[in-house]
Design a protein around this motif. Structure first.
Motif, PDB file in Angstrom:
ATOM      1  N   UNK A  32       0.854  -1.194   0.000  1.00 51.94           N
ATOM      2  CA  UNK A  32       0.000   0.000   0.000  1.00 51.94           C
ATOM      3  C   UNK A  32       0.887   1.241   0.000  1.00 51.94           C
ATOM      4  N   UNK A  33       0.504   2.257  -0.746  1.00 47.94           N
ATOM      5  CA  UNK A  33       1.324   3.469  -0.804  1.00 47.94           C
ATOM      6  C   UNK A  33       1.434   4.079   0.597  1.00 47.94           C
ATOM      7  N   UNK A  34       2.664   4.334   1.080  1.00 48.13           N
ATOM      8  CA  UNK A  34       2.810   4.948   2.405  1.00 48.13           C
ATOM      9  C   UNK A  34       2.070   6.280   2.445  1.00 48.13           C
ATOM     10  N   UNK A  65       5.813   5.608 -16.295  1.00 52.47           N
ATOM     11  CA  UNK A  65       5.988   6.854 -15.543  1.00 52.47           C
ATOM     12  C   UNK A  65       6.008   6.537 -14.067  1.00 52.47           C
ATOM     13  N   UNK A  66       6.967   7.091 -13.343  1.00 50.69           N
ATOM     14  CA  UNK A  66       7.082   6.739 -11.927  1.00 50.69           C
ATOM     15  C   UNK A  66       7.905   7.771 -11.177  1.00 50.69           C
ATOM     16  N   UNK A  67       7.888   7.639  -9.848  1.00 48.71           N
ATOM     17  CA  UNK A  67       8.696   8.485  -8.967  1.00 48.71           C
ATOM     18  C   UNK A  67       9.323   7.578  -7.926  1.00 48.71           C
ATOM     19  N   UNK A  68      10.628   7.751  -7.665  1.00 46.69           N
ATOM     20  CA  UNK A  68      11.299   6.919  -6.664  1.00 46.69           C
ATOM     21  C   UNK A  68      11.512   7.728  -5.385  1.00 46.69           C
ATOM     22  N   UNK A  69      11.204   7.118  -4.241  1.00 48.57           N
ATOM     23  CA  UNK A  69      11.416   7.749  -2.931  1.00 48.57           C
ATOM     24  C   UNK A  69      12.069   6.754  -1.993  1.00 48.57           C
ATOM     25  N   UNK A  70      12.833   7.257  -1.003  1.00 48.19           N
ATOM     26  CA  UNK A  70      13.231   6.353   0.078  1.00 48.19           C
ATOM     27  C   UNK A  70      11.977   6.002   0.883  1.00 48.19           C
ATOM     28  N   UNK A  71      11.899   4.786   1.390  1.00 43.53           N
ATOM     29  CA  UNK A  71      10.740   4.383   2.196  1.00 43.53           C
ATOM     30  C   UNK A  71      10.740   5.185   3.494  1.00 43.53           C
ATOM     31  N   UNK A  72       9.619   5.865   3.819  1.00 48.15           N
ATOM     32  CA  UNK A  72       9.580   6.623   5.078  1.00 48.15           C
ATOM     33  C   UNK A  72       9.774   5.687   6.270  1.00 48.15           C
ATOM     34  N   UNK A  73      10.392   6.245   7.348  1.00 50.28           N
ATOM     35  CA  UNK A  73      10.599   5.452   8.564  1.00 50.28           C
ATOM     36  C   UNK A  73       9.242   5.055   9.123  1.00 50.28           C
ATOM     37  N   UNK A  74       9.138   3.833   9.587  1.00 49.72           N
ATOM     38  CA  UNK A  74       7.886   3.411  10.218  1.00 49.72           C
ATOM     39  C   UNK A  74       7.774   4.110  11.560  1.00 49.72           C
ATOM     40  N   UNK A  75       6.666   4.863  11.778  1.00 47.53           N
ATOM     41  CA  UNK A  75       6.482   5.534  13.056  1.00 47.53           C
ATOM     42  C   UNK A  75       5.624   4.663  13.916  1.00 47.53           C
TER      43      UNK A  75
END
Ligand SMILES: Cc1ncc(COP(=O)(O)O)c(C=O)c1O
Lengths: 75, 382
Positions: A32-34, A65-75
């Motif tokens: 699922x998208x963060x 078409x896409x965008x790359x991100x670092x995975x956000x830290x799990x809070x």
């Protein structure tokens, strides 16, 4: 391990990306998208951050078409 | 029972079709593209795989250019209503189905100019006539790839040349040819192709779609419907991305799964083998019918110029009576009348009574064709 996540505009694009990256031998997973990352589409592709360049190459070659991100830290 | 109504919808379907549909409901029941959980993703994967298989089948590199629709009629409306604006001109042929003619006549009332290139009595269209009609320029050409009344195949590639020379886009109605003839959008010069899933592609009812050529400028197509797509949910405007722009609402995942299985069966059997079988059936059928006194056959003489559709009338009998007796006394199921194509029947001179249409499919046997010919002979002589 640090992960990255690829975001897409459509689910079809996410599914295409999964197929192309799996075919290229990359270890990926649809997630699922963060919520921290704004995205057009409910699913995103998680990958090992060290593979970011390969993932981007495979998706560019497949014209996804896409965008790359670092995975956000799990809070 | 002998089912000769494949031109309306194919039956029976390959066994894998029902199995794939049951499997979708049992194991992939989520809403594709709406949620991130595993059932939603499983459903999405099936829909995507069929999209990709169809893109490959129709010679399109980008699977996102396969837009699913409820049936052939819906796909044709997505194209026709999405492309044409008042003041523009559309040229079509004399063998069109009402799924093309009704949207066009409606748009004509809104100020779209509609010109029809007449068909010959055997249902054929002369590309040279299109070239003449296109001299004045046009925005769109719509042509039925093969007639559901006579089976006559149109030379789409030869119509594409004058269409493009005139600056028009070419939309092809492949309701009768998808899954029957090889179709490569690039090779044929087709810009948009509407197909139905429940005829030659052997899928279930409720499936079909519009395929956009890789080179088609997608911004020219306005959506017919707008609504939820699961993407871009923060915006109240319709997304620009394909396929979502033209696929609002929950897709028919069950049907699409079945369509995928129909296509898989065709690929395994081979389109050429299926076509060869149907050609043999149609040759035998035409020869048998031609030998019966009082039978008048329509369409070209050579089976190769047709898909598996044979139309005829029997002198002195209404088409309704022939159809009814074939069903009641001989268990032969077919369709009589105008076949939703009054324009085509006008072209071949059978309006308004229509014809008896026999349309065999891949599971029909030679022995069944002989039974049908004997049945028509019996009706003719009694
Ligand atoms: C030539 C032609 N065009 C369009 C259609 C419409 O297809 P559908 O029944 O899938 O809407 C049909 C069949 O019904 C057809 O034979």
């Amino acid at each position: 391990m640090k992960h990255g996540v690829v975001l897409f505009h459509t689910t079809s694009a996410a599914l295409r990306a999964e197929k192309l990256t799996v075919r290229a031998g990359l270890d990926v997973k649809l997630v699922p998208t963060p919520r921290e990352l704004s995205s057009d589409c409910g699913i995103a592709l998680r990958f090992a951050w060290g593979e970011a360049a390969r993932v981007a190459n495979v998706l560019a070659a497949g014209a996804v078409e896409h965008e790359v991100h670092p995975m956000p830290e799990q809070g | 029972m002998i089912y000769l109504d494949h031109a309306a919808t194919s039956w029976p379907k390959p066994p894998g079709v029902a199995a794939a549909m049951a499997d979708f409901l049992a194991t992939a029941g989520g809403n594709p593209g709406r949620s991130g959980h595993r059932l939603s993703i499983a459903a999405g994967r099936i829909v995507y795989d069929v999209r990709e298989a169809l893109a490959e089948w129709f010679g399109v590199a980008d699977p996102m250019r396969v837009l699913f629709a409820a049936n052939g009629t819906h796909a044709l409306n997505v194209a026709i209503q999405g492309l044409l604006r008042p003041g523009q001109r559309v040229v079509t042929g004399g063998m069109e189905h009402n799924s093309v003619m009704r949207p066009l006549r409606h748009l004509q009332q809104q100020g779209v100019r509609v010109d029809v290139v007449p068909a010959a009595a055997d249902g054929s269209l002369a590309p040279a006539d299109f070239a003449v009609a296109l001299h004045r320029g046009a925005d769109l050409v719509v042509v039925n790839h093969a007639s559901n009344v006579t089976g006559t195949i149109a030379d789409v590639a030869a119509i594409a040349r004058p269409a493009h020379a005139a600056g028009a886009l070419l939309l092809v109605d492949a309701a009768q040819t998808a899954g029957v003839l090889p179709i490569d959008l690039r090779a044929l010069g087709v810009d948009l192709l509407a197909f139905t899933g429940h005829k030659g592609l052997l899928g279930p009812p409720g499936t079909g779609g519009l395929v956009l050529a890789d080179g088609f400028d997608r911004t020219r197509l306005e959506p017919l419907m707008r609504g939820g797509t699961g993407s871009g949910s923060e915006h109240e405007y319709q997304p620009a991305d394909l396929p979502d722009r033209h696929e609002s609402g929950t897709p028919n995942g069950v049907g699409i799964a079945g369509l995928g299985a129909g296509l898989a069966w065709l690929r395994e059997r081979g389109l050429g083998a299926v076509r060869e079988h149907e050609l043999q059936l149609c040759r035998r059928l035409r020869e048998g019918l031609a030998a019966i006194p009082g039978v008048r056959l329509f369409g070209p003489l050579e089976a190769e110029s047709c898909v598996a559709v044979v139309s005829f009338v029997l002198e002195g009998r209404s088409v309704g009576e022939v159809g009814h007796r074939l069903d009641e006394q001989h268990s032969v199921l077919c369709r009589v009348g105008l076949h939703c194509a009054p324009a085509a029947h006008r072209s071949i001179g059978t309006f308004p009574a229509g014809t008896v249409r026999l349309a065999p499919g891949p599971f029909v046997t030679m022995a069944q064709i002989d039974t049908v010919v004997a049945a028509v002979a019996e009706i003719a002589s009694s």
